[in-house]
Scaffold this motif. Structure first.
Motif, PDB file in Angstrom:
ATOM      1  N   LEU A  68       0.683  -1.386  -0.057  1.00 24.42           N
ATOM      2  CA  LEU A  68       0.019   0.009  -0.065  1.00 24.42           C
ATOM      3  C   LEU A  68       0.950   1.134  -0.007  1.00 24.42           C
ATOM      4  CD1 LEU A  68      -2.730  -1.188   2.570  1.00 24.42           C
ATOM      5  CD2 LEU A  68      -2.846  -0.590   0.086  1.00 24.42           C
ATOM      6  N   GLY A  69       1.955   1.155   0.725  1.00 26.11           N
ATOM      7  CA  GLY A  69       3.004   2.235   0.651  1.00 26.11           C
ATOM      8  C   GLY A  69       3.459   2.672  -0.713  1.00 26.11           C
ATOM      9  N   LYS A  70       4.057   1.628  -1.266  1.00 27.86           N
ATOM     10  CA  LYS A  70       4.277   1.803  -2.803  1.00 27.86           C
ATOM     11  C   LYS A  70       3.321   2.226  -3.637  1.00 27.86           C
ATOM     12  CE  LYS A  70       7.782  -1.790  -2.795  1.00 27.86           C
ATOM     13  NZ  LYS A  70       8.277  -3.039  -3.209  1.00 27.86           N
ATOM     14  N   LYS A  71       2.008   1.902  -3.544  1.00 29.13           N
ATOM     15  CA  LYS A  71       0.876   2.166  -4.519  1.00 29.13           C
ATOM     16  C   LYS A  71       0.778   3.825  -3.936  1.00 29.13           C
ATOM     17  CE  LYS A  71      -3.670   1.240  -5.874  1.00 29.13           C
ATOM     18  NZ  LYS A  71      -4.852   0.008  -5.741  1.00 29.13           N
ATOM     19  N   ILE A  72       0.796   4.219  -2.830  1.00 26.10           N
ATOM     20  CA  ILE A  72       0.513   5.592  -2.389  1.00 26.10           C
ATOM     21  C   ILE A  72       1.347   6.416  -2.859  1.00 26.10           C
ATOM     22  CG2 ILE A  72       0.438   7.230  -0.333  1.00 26.10           C
ATOM     23  CD1 ILE A  72      -0.860   4.986   1.374  1.00 26.10           C
ATOM     24  N   LYS A  73       2.826   6.152  -2.685  1.00 27.82           N
ATOM     25  CA  LYS A  73       3.845   7.006  -3.547  1.00 27.82           C
ATOM     26  C   LYS A  73       3.542   7.059  -5.024  1.00 27.82           C
ATOM     27  CE  LYS A  73       7.236   6.351   0.036  1.00 27.82           C
ATOM     28  NZ  LYS A  73       8.737   5.956   0.249  1.00 27.82           N
ATOM     29  N   ARG A  74       3.285   5.903  -5.634  1.00 28.31           N
ATOM     30  CA  ARG A  74       3.053   6.053  -7.072  1.00 28.31           C
ATOM     31  C   ARG A  74       2.054   6.928  -7.548  1.00 28.31           C
ATOM     32  NH1 ARG A  74      -0.361   3.863 -10.287  1.00 28.31           N
ATOM     33  NH2 ARG A  74      -1.296   2.511  -8.962  1.00 28.31           N
ATOM     34  N   ALA A  80       0.624  14.603  -8.693  1.00 30.22           N
ATOM     35  CA  ALA A  80       1.560  16.025  -8.739  1.00 30.22           C
ATOM     36  C   ALA A  80       1.721  16.077 -10.231  1.00 30.22           C
ATOM     37  CB  ALA A  80       2.983  15.514  -8.178  1.00 30.22           C
ATOM     38  N   LYS A  81       1.956  14.992 -11.263  1.00 29.30           N
ATOM     39  CA  LYS A  81       2.124  15.262 -12.393  1.00 29.30           C
ATOM     40  C   LYS A  81       0.948  15.846 -12.957  1.00 29.30           C
ATOM     41  CE  LYS A  81       3.175  12.672 -16.809  1.00 29.30           C
ATOM     42  NZ  LYS A  81       3.443  11.539 -17.431  1.00 29.30           N
ATOM     43  N   LYS A  82      -0.285  15.202 -12.945  1.00 28.10           N
ATOM     44  CA  LYS A  82      -1.482  15.844 -13.310  1.00 28.10           C
ATOM     45  C   LYS A  82      -1.769  17.282 -12.736  1.00 28.10           C
ATOM     46  CE  LYS A  82      -2.606  12.190 -15.143  1.00 28.10           C
ATOM     47  NZ  LYS A  82      -2.427  12.052 -16.965  1.00 28.10           N
TER      48      LYS A  82
END
Length: 109
Positions: A68-74, A80-82
């Motif tokens: 979940l932590g990895k998914k949240i960072k992604r 941020a890009k959007k």
């Protein structure tokens, strides 16, 4: 009649498959028997997986937290890009709206 060890292959299931099967049995109204038939496993096997995951609950939740932590960072990076894209498009809209207005004013005069 004895089974020959050469003809009977033991199936191995990944930890992810086991977790998903247990989650499916916990989070649906479908009977355990129906879930087992759908997955092609025995009800005893699913029951054992449920017990094992309950016994090792900390390990499962820790690995789940890491995923979940990895998914949240992604997702935060994607957000941020959007946001940057939206800011750019707003500036472009303002620029073209200003130029369009000045061109109309020049034609009217």
């Amino acid at each position: 009649m004895k089974r020959s060890s050469k003809t009977h292959k033991r199936r191995r299931f990944s930890d992810e498959f086991k977790r998903e099967a247990v989650e499916l049995s916990r989070n649906t109204n479908t009977s355990q028997k129906a879930i087992c038939e759908q997955l092609g496993i025995s009800p005893n096997l699913l029951s054992r997986w449920r017990r094992e995951l309950l016994d090792d609950g900390n390990e499962v939740s820790t690995s789940n937290e890491a995923a979940l932590g990895k998914k949240i960072k992604r997702l935060e990076a994607e957000l941020a890009k959007k946001d940057a894209e939206v800011r750019f498009l707003k500036k472009a809209h303002e620029y073209f709206a200003r130029n369009s207005k000045s061109e109309r004013d020049d034609r009217v005069s």
